[in-house]
Each structure stands twice: as C-alpha cells, then as structure tokens.
Write an enzyme that holds these catalytic residues in place. Structure first.
Site, short mmCIF file in Angstrom:
data_model
loop_
_atom_site.label_atom_id
_atom_site.label_comp_id
_atom_site.label_asym_id
_atom_site.label_seq_id
_atom_site.Cartn_x
_atom_site.Cartn_y
_atom_site.Cartn_z
N PHE A 131 0.81 -1.21 0.00
CA PHE A 131 0.00 0.00 0.00
C PHE A 131 0.84 1.26 0.00
CE2 PHE A 131 -3.40 -2.89 0.90
CZ PHE A 131 -4.44 -2.31 0.19
N CYS A 186 0.95 -12.44 -0.48
CA CYS A 186 1.14 -13.69 -1.22
C CYS A 186 2.10 -14.62 -0.47
CB CYS A 186 1.67 -13.41 -2.61
SG CYS A 186 0.48 -12.48 -3.60
#
Ligand SMILES: [Zn+2]
Length: 337
Positions: A131, A186
C-alpha cells in the site's frame, strides 16, 4: 503504421472499438509499470504484444525460484542467476516485440524518484505488492492528472480499479488511509497464478481503453477464482473531502516517512514506516508456518534464510542479511504487508 504493423496487429485492429486509429494510439502510447512481479510481468507481456510503443518497467527485486509459478516473463535460468526483475523483463520483452521501446529500471519507487520514473508516462499500471507504493502512485497520478490502474491479488481473490483523475474516484476516495497493521500477502496467504492473471488482464484491458479513447468507465471489479464470484460495481462518486483529489493534499509525495536507512557496518536495514501499530501476535500466527518466529509484546523476530526480520509494535523493522534498502522494503512488504 506500416504494412508489417497492419499484419501483426490485424486481429486487434479488426476489433471495432480499437480499429486502425486505436492501434496507432497504442503504437504512440507510453505505459509505466510499477512493480514487475506477477501482475507487472503479465502487464508488460500483454502490452508489448498489443503494440504499445513504449514501456517503462520499474522493480526493486530479484528473481527467486518461488516467483516462477506466477511470474510469466521469467524462467528457471533467471532465478538461478538471481537477475533483477526489471533487467530480465527488459530482455524478454524486447524478444517478444523488438519494436517496443522498453526500459527496465532496477529501483525502489519512492517520493524522491517518482517524477523521474513515472512523469513521462501516459498511463501508470500498478504491479506493486504494497500500500505504501500505491498511495505514492495515487498522489503522484492525481497531482499530475495521469490515469492509473490499481490492482491487487492474494490467495484466490483480487480487485482492479481504474483511476482517471478529475473524472473517477481515486484510491483515497475509496480507501482514505492505508490499512493499519499487518495485511495478508502472497507470502503469508499464498496466491494462485490464475488470480493474478485475471486481475492483470482487467488492468490491461482498462489501460488499452484509456490509451485508445482517453478514458474508461469508473468501476471496481472483484473476483474470486476459487469460489467463483465475479462482481463489478460502478465506482463511487468522487469524494469532495478526499485529501488527494478533493483537497489536493499529497503527503505521500513529501517523503514524510523517513526513508529506509542502511545500518552502518551491520549488513542490515532499518525501516521506519509511518505510525503503524502492529498486532504482533496476529503476525506471529501468520508467519509461523513459514519460518522460525518468536514474539513478545514489544517485538517479533522472524528468520527466513538468509534474512532475519525484527518487527516492532510501532511498525518499525530491522532487516538483517542485506544492506540493500530495496530488498529490505520488498521483504517487509512480503511478510508484513
Ligand atoms: Zn480522491
């Protein structure tokens, strides 16, 4: 456009919304791809094949064997050589389409270099995994009136959203502030290569439409490739109170967060994020399957050879085993989110 272009792109030219004029716009286009992991390597290959004339690919990381299951541009030999992703991508893209002017830049995208690296692009594609960089891209794109396309994928689900400054909601209209605490990544929740390729395809479709027509309908698409959900909603209206596109305040361009610092003589990098209170127990549970992890209320220590991450309750971290700030930020993004 010459005869060989007409032949090469004939099936795309036959697609009416593109046509010969659209193809010419693509050949003149310049797209910057921020991050060349799973999303970015798909973006780069798809745009090169579509004939987008100029591609700038920015990535701070090196190829590892665990990238190969989802990062379509890279091969085993690239991982064995631990090539920088941006350099390997440049080489591969010039083989896919030698007429594309492709530039791979091995760099960590920050407030200090964002103007140099993205300022020249017509569209910016989000291939990042964190982010912090997305809010930087949003501030830069909104401040300059540049379209960009947000995308994120983890596990079986993903999201894509185009941002056309002045016309559609921007990232901060939808998510005013970066999420607090650790986020699934991930590395902690896993990811399927098909999740990534669906999200990347949606982003590329929006990019082609922006290059051809100048805009794209405001919409947010979410997908779940495993449970089978796909949902598209019109993006919300722009928020007049949005700090970025409403009030035109761009704190992420101001380097408010101290940059990562190499700790002298220690083969370690300190990351001092913005104030970001961290639930260290939740992070410990998430990292436990991946390596040795210990935590108390003040700090968490996570070993993943050859690195060791120490994360403090205020979000600060020390990454041992590297003096490269780009690698350190990449590890932080992967394991903390
Ligand atoms: Zn906004």
């Amino acid at each position: 456009m010459d005869a060989s272009d007409r032949e090469r792109y004939s099936r795309q030219i036959l697609f009416r919304p593109i046509g010969e004029r659209g193809q010419e716009a693509l050949l003149r286009g310049h797209v910057a791809i921020a991050g060349c992991g799973a999303l970015g390597s798909f973006h780069a290959a798809a745009l090169a094949r579509a004939g987008v004339g100029r591609l700038t690919i920015i990535d701070r990381d090196y190829i590892e064997p665990s990238n190969l299951h989802r990062q379509w541009l890279f091969e085993e030999a690239d991982a064995e050589e631990a090539l920088p992703k941006a350099a390997a991508a440049e080489r591969r893209i010039s083989r896919i389409n030698s007429r594309v002017a492709v530039r791979g830049i091995v760099a960590d995208l920050t407030a200090a270099n964002v103007e140099d690296l993205l300022g020249d692009a017509g569209v910016i594609l989000d291939g990042t995994d964190n982010f912090e960089t997305r809010y930087l891209i949003n501030d830069f794109a909104v401040s300059r009136g540049l379209p960009w396309v947000y995308g994120a994928a983890v596990a079986g689900y993903g999201i894509a959203m185009p941002v056309i400054p002045g016309h559609t909601a921007c990232l901060r209209c939808v998510y005013p502030d970066p999420p607090a605490g650790a986020q699934p990544t991930c590395e902690t929740a896993g990811v399927l290569n098909v999740t990534v390729s669906v999200v990347a395809s949606l982003q590329v479709a929006d990019t082609l439409q922006i290059l051809v027509t100048g805009t794209v309908p405001p919409r947010i698409t979410t997908i779940d490739v495993w449970k089978g959900g796909i949902r598209q909603i019109p993006a919300p209206e722009r928020d007049a109170e949005c700090p970025a596109c409403g009030k035109r305040e761009f704190p992420f361009l101001e380097e408010a967060a101290p940059p990562p610092a190499t700790l002298c003589g220690r083969n370690a990098v300190q990351i001092r994020d913005r104030e970001r209170p961290m639930d260290l127990e939740a992070l410990r549970e998430r990292l436990a399957p991946l390596g040795e992890v210990r935590a108390n209320e003040y700090a968490l220590r996570f070993r993943i050879a050859p690195y060791e991450l120490t994360v403090f309750a205020d979000g600060r971290a020390i990454i041992k085993g590297t003096s490269d700030t780009g690698i350190a930020r990449s590890l932080y993004a992967r394991y903390v989110g």
